[in-house]
Design a protein around this motif. Structure first.
Motif, PDB file in Angstrom:
ATOM      1  N   VAL A 229       0.883  -1.131  -0.180  1.00 14.45           N
ATOM      2  CA  VAL A 229      -0.095  -0.059   0.029  1.00 14.45           C
ATOM      3  C   VAL A 229       0.979   1.274   0.098  1.00 14.45           C
ATOM      4  O   VAL A 229       0.665   2.391  -0.674  1.00 14.45           O
ATOM      5  N   ALA A 230       2.152   1.187   0.742  1.00 15.31           N
ATOM      6  CA  ALA A 230       2.829   2.362   1.013  1.00 15.31           C
ATOM      7  C   ALA A 230       3.366   2.715  -0.266  1.00 15.31           C
ATOM      8  O   ALA A 230       3.570   3.893  -0.796  1.00 15.31           O
ATOM      9  N   ALA A 231       3.759   1.506  -1.081  1.00 15.97           N
ATOM     10  CA  ALA A 231       4.477   1.843  -2.403  1.00 15.97           C
ATOM     11  C   ALA A 231       3.556   2.341  -3.593  1.00 15.97           C
ATOM     12  O   ALA A 231       3.822   3.093  -4.313  1.00 15.97           O
ATOM     13  N   PHE A 232       2.206   1.839  -3.206  1.00 11.98           N
ATOM     14  CA  PHE A 232       1.119   1.977  -4.472  1.00 11.98           C
ATOM     15  C   PHE A 232       0.813   3.607  -4.533  1.00 11.98           C
ATOM     16  O   PHE A 232       0.559   4.068  -5.200  1.00 11.98           O
ATOM     17  N   ILE A 233       0.716   3.837  -3.202  1.00 12.70           N
ATOM     18  CA  ILE A 233      -0.095   5.232  -2.912  1.00 12.70           C
ATOM     19  C   ILE A 233       1.077   6.297  -2.894  1.00 12.70           C
ATOM     20  O   ILE A 233       1.815   6.137  -1.959  1.00 12.70           O
ATOM     21  N   MET A 238       6.782   5.645  -2.551  1.00 10.96           N
ATOM     22  CA  MET A 238       7.540   5.619  -1.275  1.00 10.96           C
ATOM     23  C   MET A 238       9.025   4.729  -1.549  1.00 10.96           C
ATOM     24  O   MET A 238       8.876   3.762  -2.137  1.00 10.96           O
ATOM     25  N   ASN A 239      10.086   5.421  -0.964  1.00  9.40           N
ATOM     26  CA  ASN A 239      11.421   4.531  -1.116  1.00  9.40           C
ATOM     27  C   ASN A 239      11.437   3.504   0.064  1.00  9.40           C
ATOM     28  O   ASN A 239      11.068   3.687   1.306  1.00  9.40           O
ATOM     29  N   LEU A 240      11.579   2.266  -0.457  1.00 12.85           N
ATOM     30  CA  LEU A 240      11.698   1.078   0.474  1.00 12.85           C
ATOM     31  C   LEU A 240      13.158   0.411   0.626  1.00 12.85           C
ATOM     32  O   LEU A 240      13.388   0.029  -0.408  1.00 12.85           O
ATOM     33  N   LEU A 276      10.419   5.608   3.194  1.00 13.73           N
ATOM     34  CA  LEU A 276      10.632   6.915   3.175  1.00 13.73           C
ATOM     35  C   LEU A 276      10.068   7.637   1.821  1.00 13.73           C
ATOM     36  O   LEU A 276      10.164   7.315   0.878  1.00 13.73           O
ATOM     37  N   ARG A 277       9.033   8.498   2.366  1.00 17.59           N
ATOM     38  CA  ARG A 277       8.474   9.542   1.057  1.00 17.59           C
ATOM     39  C   ARG A 277       9.600  10.259   0.464  1.00 17.59           C
ATOM     40  O   ARG A 277      10.259  10.705   1.245  1.00 17.59           O
ATOM     41  N   PRO A 278       9.356  10.543  -0.699  1.00 16.30           N
ATOM     42  CA  PRO A 278      10.193  11.345  -1.513  1.00 16.30           C
ATOM     43  C   PRO A 278      10.496  12.528  -0.747  1.00 16.30           C
ATOM     44  O   PRO A 278      11.274  13.473  -0.741  1.00 16.30           O
ATOM     45  N   SER A 279       9.167  13.030  -0.175  1.00 14.14           N
ATOM     46  CA  SER A 279       9.312  14.201   0.495  1.00 14.14           C
ATOM     47  C   SER A 279       9.771  14.345   1.972  1.00 14.14           C
ATOM     48  O   SER A 279       9.996  15.222   2.753  1.00 14.14           O
ATOM     49  N   ALA A 280      10.292  13.088   2.327  1.00 16.68           N
ATOM     50  CA  ALA A 280      11.105  13.054   3.524  1.00 16.68           C
ATOM     51  C   ALA A 280      12.515  13.434   3.419  1.00 16.68           C
ATOM     52  O   ALA A 280      13.102  13.833   4.551  1.00 16.68           O
ATOM     53  N   PHE A 281      12.959  13.739   2.179  1.00 19.63           N
ATOM     54  CA  PHE A 281      14.130  14.234   2.098  1.00 19.63           C
ATOM     55  C   PHE A 281      14.344  15.731   1.816  1.00 19.63           C
ATOM     56  O   PHE A 281      13.420  16.448   1.492  1.00 19.63           O
ATOM     57  N   ARG A 282      15.603  16.307   2.532  1.00 20.27           N
ATOM     58  CA  ARG A 282      15.922  17.694   2.078  1.00 20.27           C
ATOM     59  C   ARG A 282      17.228  18.017   2.152  1.00 20.27           C
ATOM     60  O   ARG A 282      17.957  16.954   2.762  1.00 20.27           O
ATOM     61  N   PRO A 340      25.459  -4.351  -4.206  1.00 17.82           N
ATOM     62  CA  PRO A 340      23.919  -3.982  -3.872  1.00 17.82           C
ATOM     63  C   PRO A 340      23.863  -2.325  -3.823  1.00 17.82           C
ATOM     64  O   PRO A 340      24.724  -1.794  -3.063  1.00 17.82           O
ATOM     65  N   SER A 341      23.024  -1.909  -4.263  1.00 14.27           N
ATOM     66  CA  SER A 341      22.687  -0.371  -4.213  1.00 14.27           C
ATOM     67  C   SER A 341      20.946  -0.369  -4.437  1.00 14.27           C
ATOM     68  O   SER A 341      20.435  -1.043  -4.995  1.00 14.27           O
ATOM     69  N   VAL A 342      20.576   0.645  -3.695  1.00 12.48           N
ATOM     70  CA  VAL A 342      19.227   1.034  -3.944  1.00 12.48           C
ATOM     71  C   VAL A 342      18.954   2.294  -4.730  1.00 12.48           C
ATOM     72  O   VAL A 342      19.337   3.263  -4.454  1.00 12.48           O
ATOM     73  N   GLU A 343      17.925   2.173  -5.699  1.00 14.67           N
ATOM     74  CA  GLU A 343      17.614   3.306  -6.323  1.00 14.67           C
ATOM     75  C   GLU A 343      16.404   4.121  -5.667  1.00 14.67           C
ATOM     76  O   GLU A 343      15.505   3.588  -5.065  1.00 14.67           O
ATOM     77  N   CYS A 344      16.704   5.358  -5.254  1.00 15.27           N
ATOM     78  CA  CYS A 344      15.720   6.239  -4.343  1.00 15.27           C
ATOM     79  C   CYS A 344      15.247   7.248  -5.139  1.00 15.27           C
ATOM     80  O   CYS A 344      16.061   7.881  -6.092  1.00 15.27           O
ATOM     81  N   VAL A 345      14.199   7.875  -4.516  1.00 17.96           N
ATOM     82  CA  VAL A 345      13.848   9.323  -5.113  1.00 17.96           C
ATOM     83  C   VAL A 345      13.606  10.274  -3.980  1.00 17.96           C
ATOM     84  O   VAL A 345      13.078   9.768  -3.160  1.00 17.96           O
ATOM     85  N   ALA A 346      14.030  11.483  -4.378  1.00 16.94           N
ATOM     86  CA  ALA A 346      13.668  12.685  -3.263  1.00 16.94           C
ATOM     87  C   ALA A 346      12.751  13.636  -4.158  1.00 16.94           C
ATOM     88  O   ALA A 346      13.177  14.010  -5.391  1.00 16.94           O
TER      89      ALA A 346
END
Lengths: 381, 315
Positions: A229-233, A238-240, A276-282, A340-346
């Protein structure tokens, strides 16, 4: 107007595919409920079962207090709006709208068609055939055909999907107003989470024939029941990431995030999935200790803000099987790489947007962090 | 590319500003005379093999001519004879009667079969389609010979009637004044039904499933659904099928020629056969040509009327 109650509805197709798995759901009188989910999740089938176009293999469908499980569509008094509008091509708009109420008195039919046509601003199209209408006009006629019936419920199967992006936004707003005006119980199917979030009084998110979570849009966004749900909405999603837990903190590369004691208590092993929502980054200030070094791969400038895609080396993507159903997540980071690495979005402010290849230092807002069980994906809070 | 050679800053050429000047004939988008060159080969062949013979046929229909000696101009006498001759009038009536078997029955049967086959899936559907379409592929003469055998006094049809206890109905089918024409017609039905079915099937596949869903939600039963969705959706196919089968029925020749040669008596005489007999057996070429003209006009008329009726509301 009526309440729709689904009690452990199942649907198994002849080939043995279990498309609906004991779905229970109730839609209150006058409510607009959105069924959303990735393609193949069973949302359209569920709608067709409510309409009676598909028989249920098990369970009960109640509309307006009456058991309709075995009734044909005609007896259920529901109106349906289809993705391709399904207007009868050889009939004029007027006859299309009047078709379902053809057994009423002629004056009554005339009155209702005229009233609804006026409401939808299609009065001047009544004598045209569907072929002579634009996509948006056809959409209105399809809505009008449903409204004219004054049914117990509207069932809408991706009604805006065939419109271009701009028209879709306009029609979405009109749909909301329309629903406010007629306030008929509505079940609305879409694969578009933006539509789901903006239209629904409540949203039911489906996957593999089951309802993962049902609640208000804000509920699903702020308190997702699980990682799916977190990833879909939410867009971008959301970054997991899976993070080792060291003492009271989860380690995200150079950064560390405090894990609340009640979450730690439910962990079987010292690792947790951090959402982490993309908006959680600054952008990090010098004083921030939970800062993350990010090598920028790609920047999407959205105007008001920028979406920054970056890889965090040393982390593993979380629950790849669980979130694979979410199309947006099947990016390069989802498959196991050598290192291993993770693609994240902010999502960052538009001021001085970074460029690909830049190294950023990002801080994480500790109030905007979600935790999930690394084996089941269930939310921990 | 002369434009690139022009010095920058120079005024545009006068022709670009003078919008009122007539466009040259070879301007883009204008019909070009060279187009006639492209259609010329086809047009030439069509003229030599269709238009010219047609005109010549019309011209011959105004003569009393045995096909060998010099003919005499008789004006419209041949046409008068067609309408006066009991034999020729009945030939046209037979052709119209055959339409019921060539056109009406196959359209109805074809639609029913299409609706049934459309519900089948997998190999069964392919097999049924192939079997029902088969008569279209077989040469008509071969079909005619086959059915002659079926209809024979000692043939399988009479045999079957005997077996099921309907011996009283046994007939010399193709030799009966009453039953010869319907018997020939049934062969026509057998031939054209497959064609109708295949065309209707193709049409049905184009009808979106959601229209049926909408009809069901709007309270239609199977019959109402057929008249609300299927039949209107097949209007184009219906028009094509009717025109094809009507033409087939009106100009039928080989089937009748092989099975009955127009007999017994004139009970299965049709216009095409009459034309053949007049021209090549009775040496009345002028009369045969006049009959051919009448048949052509009749076919044109009927097909135009059908297209009007079926496609009228389409526009």
């Amino acid at each position: 107007m009526a309440e729709i109650v689904l009690d452990r509805v199942a649907k198994v197709f002849d080939e043995g595919a279990r498309v609906l798995d004991d779905v229970s759901l109730s839609v209150a009188d006058g409510e607009l409920l959105v069924l959303v989910g990735p393609s193949g999740c069973g949302k359209s089938t569920l709608l067709r079962v409510i309409a009676g176009l598909e028989g249920a293999s098990g369970g009960r469908v109640t509309i307006g207090g009456r058991d309709m499980t075995r009734e044909p569509p005609a007896r259920r008094d529901v109106a349906m709006v289809f993705q391709d509008y399904a207007l009868y091509p050889h009939m004029t708009v007027r006859r299309n709208m009047a078709f379902a109420i053809r057994r009423q008195r002629a004056e009554e039919v005339e009155r209702r068609v005229a009233a609804v046509a006026g409401m939808l601003e299609i009065s001047d199209l009544l004598d045209r055939r569907p072929r002579a209408l634009s996509g948006g006009q056809r959409q209105r006629v399809a809505m009008g055909r449903a409204i004219v019936r004054e049914p117990q419920a509207f069932l809408m199967d991706e009604p805006l999907s065939n419109l271009d992006a701009k028209l879709r936004v306009t029609m979405r707003a009109e749909l909301i107003k329309l629903h406010r005006a007629v306030s008929t119980t509505t079940v609305y199917v879409t694969h578009d989470q933006v539509e789901a979030m903006t239209l629904g009084d409540r949203v039911a998110l489906m996957r593999d024939g089951r309802i993962e979570q049902c609640g208000s849009p804000r509920d699903l966004f702020e308190r997702p029941a699980n990682a799916f749900v977190a990833a879909f909405i939410g867009l971008p999603p959301m970054n997991l990431v899976e993070a080792p837990v060291e003492g009271e903190r989860a380690r995200l590369g150079a950064a560390a995030i405090a894990v609340p004691p009640q979450v730690r208590a439910r962990l079987a092993e010292p690792r947790v999935v951090v959402g982490l929502r993309p908006s959680a980054f600054r952008h990090a200030a010098p004083a921030d200790d939970a800062a993350l070094a990010a090598d920028v791969d790609l920047v999407e400038d959205m105007g008001t803000d920028v979406h920054v895609f970056f890889a965090v080396p040393g982390l593993r993507p979380a629950l790849p099987g669980l979130v694979r159903a979410v199309d947006e997540l099947s990016g390069p980071g989802a498959d196991a790489a050598v290192e291993p690495s993770v693609e994240c979005v902010a999502r960052l402010g538009a001021g001085r947007p970074p460029r690909a290849g830049d190294r950023l230092t990002l801080a994480i807002d500790p109030g905007d962090v979600h935790f999930f069980d690394p084996s089941t994906g269930a939310a921990l809070r | 590319m002369t434009a690139t050679a022009r010095p920058t800053g120079a005024p545009p050429p006068a022709s670009a500003t003078a919008t009122t000047a007539p466009k040259p004939a070879d301007a883009p988008g204008e019909p070009r005379r060279v187009g006639y060159l492209y259609v010329a080969p086809a047009l030439l062949l069509y003229t030599v093999f269709v238009l010219a013979p047609l005109a010549h046929n019309g011209w011959l229909s105004l003569f009393d001519w045995d096909g060998v000696t010099a003919g005499t101009f008789v004006g419209l006498d041949n046409y008068r004879e067609i309408f006066a001759s009991e034999q020729l009038r009945s030939a046209f009536l037979h052709a119209l009667e055959l339409l019921a078997f060539y056109s009406l029955l196959p359209v109805v049967l074809g639609m029913v079969l299409a609706a049934l086959v459309a519900r089948l899936t997998g190999r069964a559907a392919t097999a049924y389609r192939a079997i029902i379409f088969m008569p279209q592929v077989i040469a008509t003469v071969a079909i005619a010979v086959g059915w002659q055998w079926i209809y024979a006094p000692e043939g399988p049809l009479n045999g079957l009637l005997g077996i099921v206890g309907l011996g009283a109905l046994q007939q010399p089918w193709l030799g009966s004044m009453t039953f010869a024409l319907p018997a020939v017609g049934v062969i026509g039905t057998w031939i054209t039904t497959g064609l109708c079915m295949v065309l209707f099937l193709a049409g049905m596949q184009r009808i979106p499933q959601t229209l049926y869903d909408a009809a069901r939600v709007d309270g239609c039963g199977p019959v109402k659904e057929f008249f609300t969705v299927t039949l209107p959706g097949l209007r184009g196919e219906l028009s094509v099928v009717l025109v094809i089968t009507i033409i087939l029925g009106l100009r039928t020749f080989d089937l009748v020629y092989v099975t009955t040669s127009g007999g017994p008596g004139d009970s299965t005489l049709v216009p095409s056969l009459a034309i053949f007999q007049d021209a090549f057996r009775q040496n009345q070429v002028g009369l045969a040509c006049a009959t051919a003209v009448v048949l052509t006009v009749l076919i044109l008329l009927v097909t135009v009327i059908v297209r009007r009726l079926v496609e009228e509301r389409e526009r």
